[in-house]
Scaffold this active site. Sequence first.
Site, short mmCIF file in Angstrom:
data_model
loop_
_atom_site.label_atom_id
_atom_site.label_comp_id
_atom_site.label_asym_id
_atom_site.label_seq_id
_atom_site.Cartn_x
_atom_site.Cartn_y
_atom_site.Cartn_z
N CYS A 1 -16.45 -2.16 6.76
CA CYS A 1 -16.46 -0.76 6.33
C CYS A 1 -17.79 -0.31 5.73
O CYS A 1 -18.03 0.88 5.56
CB CYS A 1 -15.36 -0.52 5.30
SG CYS A 1 -13.74 -0.74 6.00
C1 COA Z 1 -2.04 1.10 3.79
C2 COA Z 1 -1.55 2.07 2.72
C3 COA Z 1 -1.66 3.49 3.23
C4 COA Z 1 -0.08 1.79 2.42
O1 COA Z 1 0.36 2.65 1.40
P1 COA Z 1 1.15 2.09 0.11
O2 COA Z 1 1.50 3.25 -0.70
O3 COA Z 1 0.30 1.03 -0.50
O4 COA Z 1 2.44 1.52 0.75
P2 COA Z 1 3.00 0.03 0.70
O5 COA Z 1 2.22 -0.84 1.64
O6 COA Z 1 3.16 -0.41 -0.73
O7 COA Z 1 4.41 0.27 1.33
C5 COA Z 1 5.46 0.99 0.66
C6 COA Z 1 6.71 0.87 1.50
O8 COA Z 1 6.54 1.66 2.69
C7 COA Z 1 6.73 0.86 3.83
N1 COA Z 1 5.89 1.30 4.94
C8 COA Z 1 4.69 0.81 5.31
N2 COA Z 1 4.25 1.44 6.39
C9 COA Z 1 5.18 2.34 6.72
C10 COA Z 1 5.28 3.31 7.75
N3 COA Z 1 4.33 3.43 8.70
N4 COA Z 1 6.36 4.09 7.78
C11 COA Z 1 7.33 3.98 6.85
N5 COA Z 1 7.29 3.09 5.85
C12 COA Z 1 6.22 2.27 5.78
C13 COA Z 1 6.38 -0.54 3.38
O9 COA Z 1 6.92 -1.53 4.21
C14 COA Z 1 6.95 -0.55 1.99
O10 COA Z 1 8.34 -0.75 2.04
P3 COA Z 1 9.10 -1.61 0.93
O11 COA Z 1 8.83 -0.88 -0.38
O12 COA Z 1 10.50 -1.57 1.38
O13 COA Z 1 8.47 -2.97 0.98
C15 COA Z 1 -2.38 1.93 1.43
O14 COA Z 1 -2.03 0.73 0.76
C16 COA Z 1 -3.86 1.94 1.64
O15 COA Z 1 -4.42 2.79 2.32
N6 COA Z 1 -4.56 1.00 0.99
C17 COA Z 1 -6.00 0.93 1.03
C18 COA Z 1 -6.39 0.31 2.28
C19 COA Z 1 -7.83 0.39 2.60
O16 COA Z 1 -8.59 1.15 2.11
N7 COA Z 1 -8.19 -0.44 3.51
C20 COA Z 1 -9.49 -0.47 3.99
C21 COA Z 1 -9.35 -0.71 5.41
S1 COA Z 1 -10.91 -0.86 6.11
#
Ligand code: COA
Length: 366
Positions: free
Chosen positions: A146
């Site tokens: 990134c």
């Molecule tokens: C990936 C991201 C959007 C996920 O959001 P979050 O709020 O952290 O969500 P979580 O991963 O904790 O998931 C919450 C719940 O939603 C669920 N969930 C995940 N993806 C889902 C989707 N597409 N649709 C519905 N539910 C989903 C999870 O399984 C989890 O369920 P559970 O509580 O039953 O276990 C977020 O963590 C993020 O963007 N993090 C930073 C990542 C980043 O910057 N990465 C750099 C990449 S280069």
Amino acid sequence: MWKPSHVITNEELVEAYNAYAEKFNLDNEARIESGDIDAKPLSSAEFIEKASGIKARYAYVKDGILDIDRMRPRIPERSEDELSHQGEMALNAAKMALKEANKDASEVDAVIVGCAYTERSYPAIAIEVQGELGIEGFGFDMLVACSAATFALQRAYEMVSAGTAKCVLVINPELTSPQVNYCDRDSHFIFGDVSTATVVETEETCQSEHSYEILGTKAVTVFSNNIRSNFGYITHATDADPYGVDKLFHQQGRSVFKDVCPMAAKHIADHLSELGLTKDDLTRWWLHQANLNMNLLISKRLLGRQATKEEAPIVLDEYANTASAGSLIAFNLYHKDLKEGDIGVICSFGAGYSIGSLVLKKRKVA
Ligand SMILES: CC(C)(COP(=O)(O)OP(=O)(O)OC[C@H]1O[C@@H](n2cnc3c(N)ncnc32)[C@H](O)[C@@H]1OP(=O)(O)O)[C@@H](O)C(=O)NCCC(=O)NCCS
């Protein structure tokens, strides 16, 4: 900035993923019931927008991504005599950047391609683009996930400062879609494809209408396994599945969020203070574009209040996470209104972990 013509909305992506998941669950009913494997959970467009701020993404090739019997783009293979896919994306953005900078390719003496993945190990995509543009000098690729774009701009700045190059073309052809696991609901929505390019040169030769003095650069890396892709040439020798899920992008999104937000906020605050600047000296914050809530949190930590859209523009709603290109898309779309003397910061944060920033001061508009 060059963007592909194909758009995939959250709704389209979720419809395809859910149809795939339902078919998977039906086809594997017995194994799921016996506890051998887990059922595929369903995805939701509302969750994606709420959790990430992403509404859509661009795709270099849309064909195949929404096909539930394929779940990946169908990119035609090109012969070694043809321009590579990433070379084409890079060239598209490079030509636009050279035009904006009023530069002829003959005035460029180095090309850096900085991105999260390159489609082959060698020859470098940068050298291919150098050849296509007829640039004399040298080129190389660098991968810093990134932060590849900001790190590449920093190297260009150092080369120009040291006098080893006078004018450097930095290109970020982020072809991310082949590395996405479209069968994984936690990550199928994250990425989009785009290509950005920037000209870094000495003040004496600059003929761009809008240009910036680089006041300073700062980089930091701290090793983490929380964002990872194990795709690589060594799989041929380890006998591992070259297309196993660990070879695609995967992450611990929650942990990344928790680790990276304070790191990025501290990094920017330290960088400004090293330059004798405070938050009040800045007009614009061109932040990495991975997650809306991350950017809101980081800018709140820095400003002590919510940043406005004008101060910290968001582009990830339309573009999704474009790996290293995100902060440069924001810069590209939101800089022309700045006045002479206005200061802004470009900052990337992500896999590695890696954080890179450049503090810019607007020069007189030509
Ligand atoms: C990936 C991201 C959007 C996920 O959001 P979050 O709020 O952290 O969500 P979580 O991963 O904790 O998931 C919450 C719940 O939603 C669920 N969930 C995940 N993806 C889902 C989707 N597409 N649709 C519905 N539910 C989903 C999870 O399984 C989890 O369920 P559970 O509580 O039953 O276990 C977020 O963590 C993020 O963007 N993090 C930073 C990542 C980043 O910057 N990465 C750099 C990449 S280069």
